[in-house]
Write a protein that holds these residues in place. Structure first.
Motif, PDB file in Angstrom:
ATOM      1  N   GLY A 274     -13.426  12.191 -11.205  1.00 52.89           N
ATOM      2  CA  GLY A 274     -13.588  13.038 -12.383  1.00 52.89           C
ATOM      3  C   GLY A 274     -12.960  12.484 -13.646  1.00 52.89           C
ATOM      4  O   GLY A 274     -12.401  13.239 -14.448  1.00 52.89           O
ATOM      5  N   GLY A 275     -13.006  11.176 -13.827  1.00 56.62           N
ATOM      6  CA  GLY A 275     -12.452  10.560 -15.025  1.00 56.62           C
ATOM      7  C   GLY A 275     -11.011  10.133 -14.913  1.00 56.62           C
ATOM      8  O   GLY A 275     -10.476   9.495 -15.827  1.00 56.62           O
ATOM      9  N   LEU A 276     -10.344  10.478 -13.813  1.00 60.59           N
ATOM     10  CA  LEU A 276      -8.957  10.071 -13.608  1.00 60.59           C
ATOM     11  C   LEU A 276      -8.905   8.900 -12.629  1.00 60.59           C
ATOM     12  O   LEU A 276      -9.597   8.902 -11.609  1.00 60.59           O
ATOM     13  CB  LEU A 276      -8.123  11.235 -13.058  1.00 60.59           C
ATOM     14  N   LEU A 277      -8.076   7.919 -12.943  1.00 58.86           N
ATOM     15  CA  LEU A 277      -7.927   6.750 -12.091  1.00 58.86           C
ATOM     16  C   LEU A 277      -6.731   6.940 -11.169  1.00 58.86           C
ATOM     17  O   LEU A 277      -5.623   7.220 -11.624  1.00 58.86           O
ATOM     18  CB  LEU A 277      -7.728   5.486 -12.922  1.00 58.86           C
ATOM     19  N   TRP A 278      -6.989   6.795  -9.882  1.00 59.48           N
ATOM     20  CA  TRP A 278      -5.918   6.875  -8.883  1.00 59.48           C
ATOM     21  C   TRP A 278      -5.849   5.526  -8.172  1.00 59.48           C
ATOM     22  O   TRP A 278      -6.829   5.090  -7.579  1.00 59.48           O
ATOM     23  CB  TRP A 278      -6.196   7.996  -7.876  1.00 59.48           C
ATOM     24  N   GLN A 279      -4.711   4.870  -8.257  1.00 58.62           N
ATOM     25  CA  GLN A 279      -4.622   3.544  -7.662  1.00 58.62           C
ATOM     26  C   GLN A 279      -3.182   3.204  -7.277  1.00 58.62           C
ATOM     27  O   GLN A 279      -2.243   3.566  -7.976  1.00 58.62           O
ATOM     28  CB  GLN A 279      -5.166   2.489  -8.626  1.00 58.62           C
ATOM     29  N   GLN A 280      -3.054   2.569  -6.127  1.00 58.59           N
ATOM     30  CA  GLN A 280      -1.792   1.981  -5.686  1.00 58.59           C
ATOM     31  C   GLN A 280      -2.087   0.608  -5.083  1.00 58.59           C
ATOM     32  O   GLN A 280      -1.412   0.175  -4.154  1.00 58.59           O
ATOM     33  CB  GLN A 280      -1.109   2.866  -4.642  1.00 58.59           C
ATOM     34  N   LEU A 281      -3.087  -0.037  -5.621  1.00 56.46           N
ATOM     35  CA  LEU A 281      -3.562  -1.280  -5.028  1.00 56.46           C
ATOM     36  C   LEU A 281      -2.499  -2.372  -5.057  1.00 56.46           C
ATOM     37  O   LEU A 281      -2.353  -3.131  -4.090  1.00 56.46           O
ATOM     38  CB  LEU A 281      -4.822  -1.744  -5.763  1.00 56.46           C
ATOM     39  N   ALA A 282      -1.747  -2.481  -6.146  1.00 55.87           N
ATOM     40  CA  ALA A 282      -0.723  -3.524  -6.230  1.00 55.87           C
ATOM     41  C   ALA A 282       0.341  -3.320  -5.153  1.00 55.87           C
ATOM     42  O   ALA A 282       0.760  -4.281  -4.486  1.00 55.87           O
ATOM     43  CB  ALA A 282      -0.084  -3.512  -7.618  1.00 55.87           C
ATOM     44  N   PHE A 283       0.768  -2.084  -4.971  1.00 52.62           N
ATOM     45  CA  PHE A 283       1.752  -1.772  -3.926  1.00 52.62           C
ATOM     46  C   PHE A 283       1.186  -2.071  -2.548  1.00 52.62           C
ATOM     47  O   PHE A 283       1.853  -2.668  -1.693  1.00 52.62           O
ATOM     48  CB  PHE A 283       2.147  -0.298  -4.049  1.00 52.62           C
ATOM     49  N   ALA A 284      -0.064  -1.679  -2.316  1.00 53.10           N
ATOM     50  CA  ALA A 284      -0.693  -1.909  -1.012  1.00 53.10           C
ATOM     51  C   ALA A 284      -0.855  -3.400  -0.727  1.00 53.10           C
ATOM     52  O   ALA A 284      -0.612  -3.860   0.402  1.00 53.10           O
ATOM     53  CB  ALA A 284      -2.049  -1.209  -0.962  1.00 53.10           C
ATOM     54  N   LEU A 285      -1.248  -4.181  -1.735  1.00 50.06           N
ATOM     55  CA  LEU A 285      -1.409  -5.620  -1.535  1.00 50.06           C
ATOM     56  C   LEU A 285      -0.071  -6.291  -1.265  1.00 50.06           C
ATOM     57  O   LEU A 285       0.018  -7.216  -0.443  1.00 50.06           O
ATOM     58  CB  LEU A 285      -2.074  -6.240  -2.761  1.00 50.06           C
ATOM     59  N   LEU A 286       0.970  -5.826  -1.941  1.00 48.19           N
ATOM     60  CA  LEU A 286       2.305  -6.390  -1.699  1.00 48.19           C
ATOM     61  C   LEU A 286       2.772  -6.060  -0.285  1.00 48.19           C
ATOM     62  O   LEU A 286       3.360  -6.910   0.400  1.00 48.19           O
ATOM     63  CB  LEU A 286       3.286  -5.846  -2.735  1.00 48.19           C
ATOM     64  N   ALA A 287       2.490  -4.846   0.176  1.00 50.10           N
ATOM     65  CA  ALA A 287       2.833  -4.464   1.547  1.00 50.10           C
ATOM     66  C   ALA A 287       2.036  -5.285   2.552  1.00 50.10           C
ATOM     67  O   ALA A 287       2.562  -5.715   3.596  1.00 50.10           O
ATOM     68  CB  ALA A 287       2.595  -2.973   1.765  1.00 50.10           C
ATOM     69  N   ALA A 288       0.752  -5.524   2.270  1.00 47.99           N
ATOM     70  CA  ALA A 288      -0.074  -6.351   3.149  1.00 47.99           C
ATOM     71  C   ALA A 288       0.471  -7.778   3.227  1.00 47.99           C
ATOM     72  O   ALA A 288       0.487  -8.399   4.298  1.00 47.99           O
ATOM     73  CB  ALA A 288      -1.522  -6.356   2.654  1.00 47.99           C
ATOM     74  N   ALA A 289       0.931  -8.296   2.078  1.00 48.97           N
ATOM     75  CA  ALA A 289       1.543  -9.628   2.076  1.00 48.97           C
ATOM     76  C   ALA A 289       2.808  -9.628   2.931  1.00 48.97           C
ATOM     77  O   ALA A 289       3.088 -10.597   3.660  1.00 48.97           O
ATOM     78  CB  ALA A 289       1.863 -10.045   0.644  1.00 48.97           C
ATOM     79  N   GLY A 290       3.551  -8.538   2.870  1.00 48.77           N
ATOM     80  CA  GLY A 290       4.755  -8.428   3.705  1.00 48.77           C
ATOM     81  C   GLY A 290       4.420  -8.399   5.181  1.00 48.77           C
ATOM     82  O   GLY A 290       5.192  -8.901   6.008  1.00 48.77           O
ATOM     83  N   PHE A 291       3.273  -7.830   5.519  1.00 51.71           N
ATOM     84  CA  PHE A 291       2.829  -7.818   6.921  1.00 51.71           C
ATOM     85  C   PHE A 291       2.603  -9.243   7.410  1.00 51.71           C
ATOM     86  O   PHE A 291       2.984  -9.602   8.530  1.00 51.71           O
ATOM     87  CB  PHE A 291       1.544  -6.995   7.033  1.00 51.71           C
ATOM     88  N   VAL A 292       2.004 -10.067   6.559  1.00 51.57           N
ATOM     89  CA  VAL A 292       1.783 -11.473   6.918  1.00 51.57           C
ATOM     90  C   VAL A 292       3.115 -12.203   7.034  1.00 51.57           C
ATOM     91  O   VAL A 292       3.348 -12.963   7.993  1.00 51.57           O
ATOM     92  CB  VAL A 292       0.883 -12.152   5.866  1.00 51.57           C
TER      93      VAL A 292
END
Length: 487
Positions: A274-292
């Motif tokens: 509805g016109g609002l942007l919801w994102q935590q992609l940077a946090f999620a990608l950093l966590a994914a990198a931590g998984f590796v």
């Protein structure tokens, strides 16, 4: 730097993180209208506060720690009746617990090093889900905090072998169980991850005795709360019976809260609503990198966190019953993994720059979710949230009873929460609730769901003015106000 200032400079950043976490969780707590679940539980606190009564309900409610924890805060704020109880008081319970959870995460992550542990704490301090549900009077934030406390105590016992630490860990596990029936999921996931990752034995010289002590402490603490401190022994049986009700609701997929497998992970993604942007992609990608990184290094805490978080993600995703507040259980693991990724970067200035960027994005999302749009239907955390209209009900009720003393306010609706919270100061004899229209619908004020409005309108005598009140998105109520004073 002079040696005398070294401790100050070392611990000042953690103090600032804790203060930021506290402010985000406690500032303007009454800003958002009460959700139906919050209102229901706050009424239970009011009954406990006024009459000292609490009986665990295994069907539709969770454990009792949330209610008992609200009592000292209410007393400290001079509130001794349900009428004097307010949103700030009850929401201070998860707010303070959430702040403590940030400090506990720092302690848990300490094997990664001081500054990575600080980064993990900072990421949790500003995480949108953690902040939003630390301002929400439900059990989830308490469950996370008790779990982190149990882990920290168990970690200390593993290193030192001191029985006091494992007893404390057991007591925290008991508080987890007394908070919500889903506690075994997180305990089991932690133990499975531990068994896979760690081969060494703990430092305890009396392992069996210590484990028995921990189990005993857990059982005693849980039993005290579920039995209402010995005044309601049936609660012990009900604490077990709750799994029958919860299991059936989760497995059948008929609760109305079914979501796709990827629902929880999507909350940490990027999408517009509805016109609002919801994102935590940077946090999620950093966590994914931590998984590796966890499986590219020999850091056991990082590996344990990766496996534990993976198990929890799978378990929550496989369960058809999904609500957004369960996302708070993913934040601590993601924060530690993200901190592990930052620690693996070759240059400290680069790590600082990346951490600053992620924190900025997270703070922006938290500001949007918790302060700008806390009850907006487009907010993924504002789940079937109450409309701001519900705040009008108290003024309408007071005006109606002033015009017609002795008459009754009638709420006729298949769903009516959080209205009892907003009518809590109205004498019980002056308000009634019906799930279907009664034969006599007249009252000082009549609030009917849109479903029942036609039937109610046909059973009213005299002239009534009609207006509308939104209970929550998609649920409208018709408000009937007498034009003339009732006899």
């Amino acid at each position: 730097m002079l040696p005398m200032f070294a401790p100050f400079s070392r611990w000042l950043p953690l103090a600032l993180v804790a203060l930021a976490a506290l402010w985000l969780r406690t500032h303007d707590l009454a800003r958002r209208p009460m959700h139906a679940d919050e209102a229901n539980q706050a009424i239970k606190v009011g009954d406990l506060l006024e009459h000292g009564r609490y009986a665990f309900d295994p069907r539709d409610h969770h454990g009792p720690t949330l209610y008992y924890a609200a009592l000292p805060i209410a007393w400290a704020r001079g509130q001794t009746t349900i009428a004097s109880l307010d949103e700030t008081t009850v929401r201070l319970v998860p707010a303070l617990a959430g702040t403590l959870g940030v400090l506990l995460l720092f302690a848990l992550a300490s094997p990664l090093g001081h500054w990575p542990a600080l980064a993990a704490a900072a990421l949790m301090a500003v995480a949108p889900a953690s902040v939003y549900y630390s301002r929400y009077f439900v059990q989830e934030t308490l469950l996370v905090t008790f779990f982190l406390a149990a882990l920290v105590c168990a970690q200390r016992w593993w290193r030192t072998g001191r029985s006091s630490w494992i007893i404390a860990a057991g007591a925290c596990a008991g508080l987890m169980q007394a908070t919500k029936a889903s506690a075994p999921l997180f305990a089991a996931s932690a133990l499975i991850a531990l068994a896979v990752v760690v081969r060494a034995r703990p430092a305890s010289a009396r392992l069996t005795r210590d484990l028995v002590l921990a189990l005993s402490a857990a059982l005693v603490v849980a039993a005290l709360f579920y039995s209402s401190f010995g005044t309601h022994l049936t609660g012990l049986h009900d604490a077990i019976a709750t799994y029958t009700h919860a299991g059936g609701r989760a497995a059948t997929g008929t609760s109305g809260h079914e979501k796709p497998f990827w629902y929880y992970l999507s909350l940490f993604g990027w999408y517009r609503e509805g016109g609002l942007l919801w994102q935590q992609l940077a946090f999620a990608l950093l966590a994914a990198a931590g998984f590796v990184v966890a499986f590219a290094t020999r850091q056991k805490l990082l590996r344990w966190t990766a496996l534990y978080t993976l198990l929890v993600v799978i378990a929550l995703s496989l369960t058809p019953y999904k609500t957004p507040w369960h996302a708070v259980h993913l934040v601590p693991g993601f924060a530690i993994l993200a901190a592990g990724a930052l620690a693996a970067l070759p240059f400290r200035p680069l790590a600082l720059a990346v951490a600053s960027g992620v924190l900025f994005l997270q703070i922006n999302q938290t500001h949007l979710a918790a302060f700008l749009r806390p009850a907006d239907a487009r907010n993924p955390y504002a789940y079937v949230h109450s409309s701001p209209d519900v705040r009008k009900i108290r003024a309408l009720a007071d005006s109606a009873l002033a015009r017609t003393p002795g008459a009754t306010i009638r709420v006729i609706s298949e769903e009516y929460w959080p209205l009892p919270w907003y009518l809590r100061a109205v004498p019980a004899a002056s308000v009634g609730y019906w799930s279907a229209p009664p034969a006599d619908c007249d009252g000082a004020l009549v609030i009917a769901s849109a479903t029942h409005a036609v039937a109610v309108r046909a059973r009213l005598h005299g002239d009534y003015h009609e207006s509308y009140l939104g209970l929550r998105p998609g649920f409208l109520c018709v408000v009937f106000t007498p034009v003339t004073t009732l006899p």
